[in-house]
Design a protein around this motif. Structure first.
Motif, mmCIF file in Angstrom:
data_model
loop_
_atom_site.group_PDB
_atom_site.id
_atom_site.type_symbol
_atom_site.label_atom_id
_atom_site.label_comp_id
_atom_site.label_asym_id
_atom_site.label_seq_id
_atom_site.Cartn_x
_atom_site.Cartn_y
_atom_site.Cartn_z
ATOM 1 N N VAL A 92 0.956 -1.307 -0.171
ATOM 2 C CA VAL A 92 0.117 0.070 0.039
ATOM 3 C C VAL A 92 0.844 1.546 -0.090
ATOM 4 N N LEU A 93 2.081 1.199 0.624
ATOM 5 C CA LEU A 93 3.159 2.478 0.693
ATOM 6 C C LEU A 93 3.571 2.607 -0.852
ATOM 7 N N LEU A 94 3.836 1.561 -1.634
ATOM 8 C CA LEU A 94 4.220 1.560 -2.784
ATOM 9 C C LEU A 94 3.091 2.139 -3.784
ATOM 10 N N GLY A 95 2.144 1.480 -3.757
ATOM 11 C CA GLY A 95 0.785 2.050 -4.469
ATOM 12 C C GLY A 95 0.479 3.479 -4.250
ATOM 13 N N THR A 96 0.476 4.099 -2.990
ATOM 14 C CA THR A 96 0.104 5.263 -2.780
ATOM 15 C C THR A 96 1.053 6.089 -3.201
ATOM 16 N N LEU A 97 2.525 5.918 -3.112
ATOM 17 C CA LEU A 97 3.322 6.631 -3.680
ATOM 18 C C LEU A 97 3.544 6.833 -5.222
ATOM 19 N N GLY A 98 3.069 5.594 -5.882
ATOM 20 C CA GLY A 98 3.059 5.730 -7.205
ATOM 21 C C GLY A 98 1.989 6.586 -7.842
ATOM 22 N N SER A 129 4.104 0.656 -9.659
ATOM 23 C CA SER A 129 4.505 0.506 -8.414
ATOM 24 C C SER A 129 4.050 -0.707 -7.721
ATOM 25 N N LEU A 130 2.962 -1.047 -7.913
ATOM 26 C CA LEU A 130 2.485 -2.333 -7.279
ATOM 27 C C LEU A 130 3.250 -3.568 -7.754
ATOM 28 N N LEU A 131 3.226 -3.451 -9.249
ATOM 29 C CA LEU A 131 4.134 -4.664 -9.867
ATOM 30 C C LEU A 131 5.570 -4.753 -9.664
ATOM 31 N N MET A 132 6.097 -3.442 -9.420
ATOM 32 C CA MET A 132 7.443 -3.688 -9.125
ATOM 33 C C MET A 132 7.615 -4.455 -7.683
ATOM 34 N N GLY A 133 6.757 -4.072 -6.899
ATOM 35 C CA GLY A 133 7.003 -4.614 -5.615
ATOM 36 C C GLY A 133 6.578 -6.255 -5.659
ATOM 37 N N VAL A 134 5.621 -6.521 -6.136
ATOM 38 C CA VAL A 134 5.403 -7.848 -6.365
ATOM 39 C C VAL A 134 6.448 -8.631 -7.030
ATOM 40 N N CYS A 135 6.970 -8.129 -7.985
ATOM 41 C CA CYS A 135 7.862 -9.105 -8.678
ATOM 42 C C CYS A 135 9.519 -8.910 -8.000
ATOM 43 N N SER A 136 9.314 -8.007 -7.037
ATOM 44 C CA SER A 136 10.964 -7.868 -6.636
ATOM 45 C C SER A 136 11.182 -8.932 -5.669
ATOM 46 N N SER A 137 12.376 -9.710 -5.650
ATOM 47 C CA SER A 137 12.646 -10.625 -4.753
ATOM 48 C C SER A 137 13.537 -10.376 -3.645
ATOM 49 N N ALA A 138 13.415 -9.044 -3.356
ATOM 50 C CA ALA A 138 14.457 -8.352 -2.239
ATOM 51 C C ALA A 138 13.764 -8.382 -1.095
ATOM 52 N N GLY A 139 12.310 -8.421 -1.230
ATOM 53 C CA GLY A 139 11.402 -8.677 0.074
ATOM 54 C C GLY A 139 10.721 -7.446 0.482
ATOM 55 N N TRP A 144 15.196 0.734 -1.755
ATOM 56 C CA TRP A 144 16.070 1.157 -2.844
ATOM 57 C C TRP A 144 14.990 1.057 -3.936
ATOM 58 N N LEU A 145 13.817 0.245 -3.828
ATOM 59 C CA LEU A 145 12.857 -0.265 -4.775
ATOM 60 C C LEU A 145 11.975 1.203 -5.042
ATOM 61 N N LEU A 146 11.909 2.091 -3.884
ATOM 62 C CA LEU A 146 11.136 3.395 -4.366
ATOM 63 C C LEU A 146 11.694 4.183 -5.444
ATOM 64 N N LEU A 147 12.926 4.284 -5.659
ATOM 65 C CA LEU A 147 13.566 4.852 -6.735
ATOM 66 C C LEU A 147 12.761 4.456 -8.231
ATOM 67 N N PRO A 148 12.911 3.394 -8.675
ATOM 68 C CA PRO A 148 12.511 3.144 -9.773
ATOM 69 C C PRO A 148 10.841 2.989 -9.793
ATOM 70 N N ALA A 149 10.038 2.660 -8.553
ATOM 71 C CA ALA A 149 8.849 2.882 -8.568
ATOM 72 C C ALA A 149 8.213 4.275 -8.792
ATOM 73 N N LEU A 150 9.104 5.367 -8.199
ATOM 74 C CA LEU A 150 8.664 6.710 -8.372
ATOM 75 C C LEU A 150 8.904 7.291 -9.801
ATOM 76 N N TYR A 151 10.213 6.857 -10.107
ATOM 77 C CA TYR A 151 10.397 7.265 -11.581
ATOM 78 C C TYR A 151 9.501 6.530 -12.579
ATOM 79 N N GLY A 152 9.270 5.252 -12.511
ATOM 80 C CA GLY A 152 8.281 4.713 -13.585
ATOM 81 C C GLY A 152 7.070 5.319 -13.499
ATOM 82 N N SER A 153 6.322 5.495 -12.285
ATOM 83 C CA SER A 153 5.089 6.271 -12.086
ATOM 84 C C SER A 153 5.102 7.538 -12.682
ATOM 85 N N ALA A 154 6.121 8.406 -12.676
ATOM 86 C CA ALA A 154 6.192 9.645 -13.220
ATOM 87 C C ALA A 154 6.554 9.458 -14.536
#
Length: 393
Positions: A92-98, A129-139, A144-154
């Motif tokens: 929900v944090l990733l989705g909200t920021l996205g 942002s949601l799909l980046m979080g689901v596909c990430s294997s970093a847990g 650091w995942l916030l960087l591509p999530a924010l950039y990709g959303s923009a």
């Protein structure tokens, strides 16, 4: 002579009548209040005019959240965020920021105010942002995942603006095109062994164990409502039911088609013996749910013809999703969540008239046949659009 007992007997029926009237009045007030929370809630837009920008941004973002599931209701968006928080606070944090990043980018770029306030520039960012979080294997809580999530959303806003100018020639909305492009490029660029942004690879068919023929019927039935939750990459039953309730709040017709489409997608998966975990988790049903909702509840005038066509579209989307999953699995890439819905919209966009004028692009679709007659034939237009979507994916 006046008898107190007689007066009391006369007052008792009058008190009961007043109490019944009071209950009926309370029921009407409750019903009117619920009706105010359904549909598009256009009265809220009028109320929010002139309010603080932060409040307006919140409402625009909530509409963007609900747009993911083809709704347009800020209260539905709030319920969906609540469901996602129930399932995973990190998601929900990733989705909200996205959704905030893409909506703010649209405001800064000076995009159409009607589209921004309607959440049309927010849902792509949330999906990315949601799909980046689901596909990430970093847990979870990998910051650091916030960087591509924010950039990709923009970046979705830039893609949407550029694609709209091209697709407008065929009166087709950009819709989830930006999301599909961004998420596939991200997965192709990073890879499963990336030191900074690793993700789970899709397993090719030949590396899987043979599928079992024994099914757990209860789990298959449970996967039908989970198919609605999988639109937001949610695998929990409780949050999925809450998401379905958010759709029901916006439109009962849309909720019925969501369940129907998920059931059709599950049936399609059963017919070709997909992996059991896809059936149990709802992954076989979410594309069918989107297709059935789009045709039966949103984009076309509801009738028995469009209802039957929504079922056919759900079958087509489910089978296309299975085929694309097998195809992209050869390069360890997962299918994006709205690919099959876009394919069925492309091929069948001019069969039935549209129902509403929710966006500028949907208004253009009302004049689709006249535009085709002035420019190109319907058959050639369909072929060109179908090929262009296949090239993208």
């Amino acid at each position: 002579m006046h008898h107190p007992s007689a007066a009391g007997s006369l007052m008792e029926p009058r008190t009961e009548v007043e109490a019944s009237r009071s209950r009926a009045s309370l029921g009407r007030h409750v019903l009117n209040g619920l009706l105010l929370c359904t549909g598009d809630m256009e009265h809220l837009d009028k109320y929010m005019q002139g309010k603080l920008f932060v409040l307006q941004l919140s409402m625009w973002s909530l509409r963007g959240v609900s747009r993911v599931i083809l709704a347009n209701n800020p209260l539905s968006g709030f319920l969906i965020l609540t469901a996602l928080f129930w399932a995973s606070p990190w998601q929900v944090l990733l989705g909200t920021l996205g959704v905030l990043a893409s909506t703010l980018t649209a405001v800064i770029m000076g995009q159409d105010s009607t589209e921004v306030s309607g959440g049309l520039h927010g849902f792509n960012g949330m999906l990315v942002s949601l799909l980046m979080g689901v596909c990430s294997s970093a847990g979870d809580w990998y910051w650091w995942l916030l960087l591509p999530a924010l950039y990709g959303s923009a970046a979705c806003v830039f893609l949407s603006s550029g694609l709209s100018s091209v697709l407008d020639h065929w009166d087709v909305p950009a819709s989830v095109f930006p999301f599909n492009i961004i998420i596939i490029l991200y997965l192709l660029c990073t890879g499963s062994d990336n030191p900074y942004f690793p993700h789970h690879p899709a397993t090719p068919l030949w590396n899987m164990e043979p599928n079992d023929t024994q099914l757990i019927v209860v789990e298959v039935v449970r996967g039908i409502p989970l198919g609605v939750g999988q639109i937001f990459a949610c695998e929990a039953l409780g949050p999925s039911l809450l998401i379905l309730g958010a759709v029901l709040l916006y439109s009962p017709l849309l909720a019925v088609h969501a369940l129907l489409g998920s059931a059709v997608g599950t049936l399609a998966g059963l017919s070709v013996a997909v992996r059991h975990d896809s059936l149990y988790s709802g992954l076989s049903g979410f594309n069918g749910a989107l297709a059935c909702m789009a045709v039966g509840g949103i984009f076309f005038t509801f009738s028995w013809k469009t209802h039957l066509f929504s079922i056919v579209s759900a079958f087509f989307s489910a089978y296309a999703n299975i085929a694309l999953s097998n195809l992209l699995g050869t390069v360890s890439i997962h299918t994006s969540s709205h690919v099959c819905m876009k394919l069925q919209q492309t091929v069948q966009i001019d069969i039935f008239p549209c129902t509403c004028n929710q966006t500028k692009n949907m208004h253009q679709l009302l004049n689709l046949k006249q535009h085709i007659q002035q420019n190109i034939s319907s058959k050639s237009r369909t072929i060109m659009l179908f090929v262009s979507y296949l090239i993208t994916f």
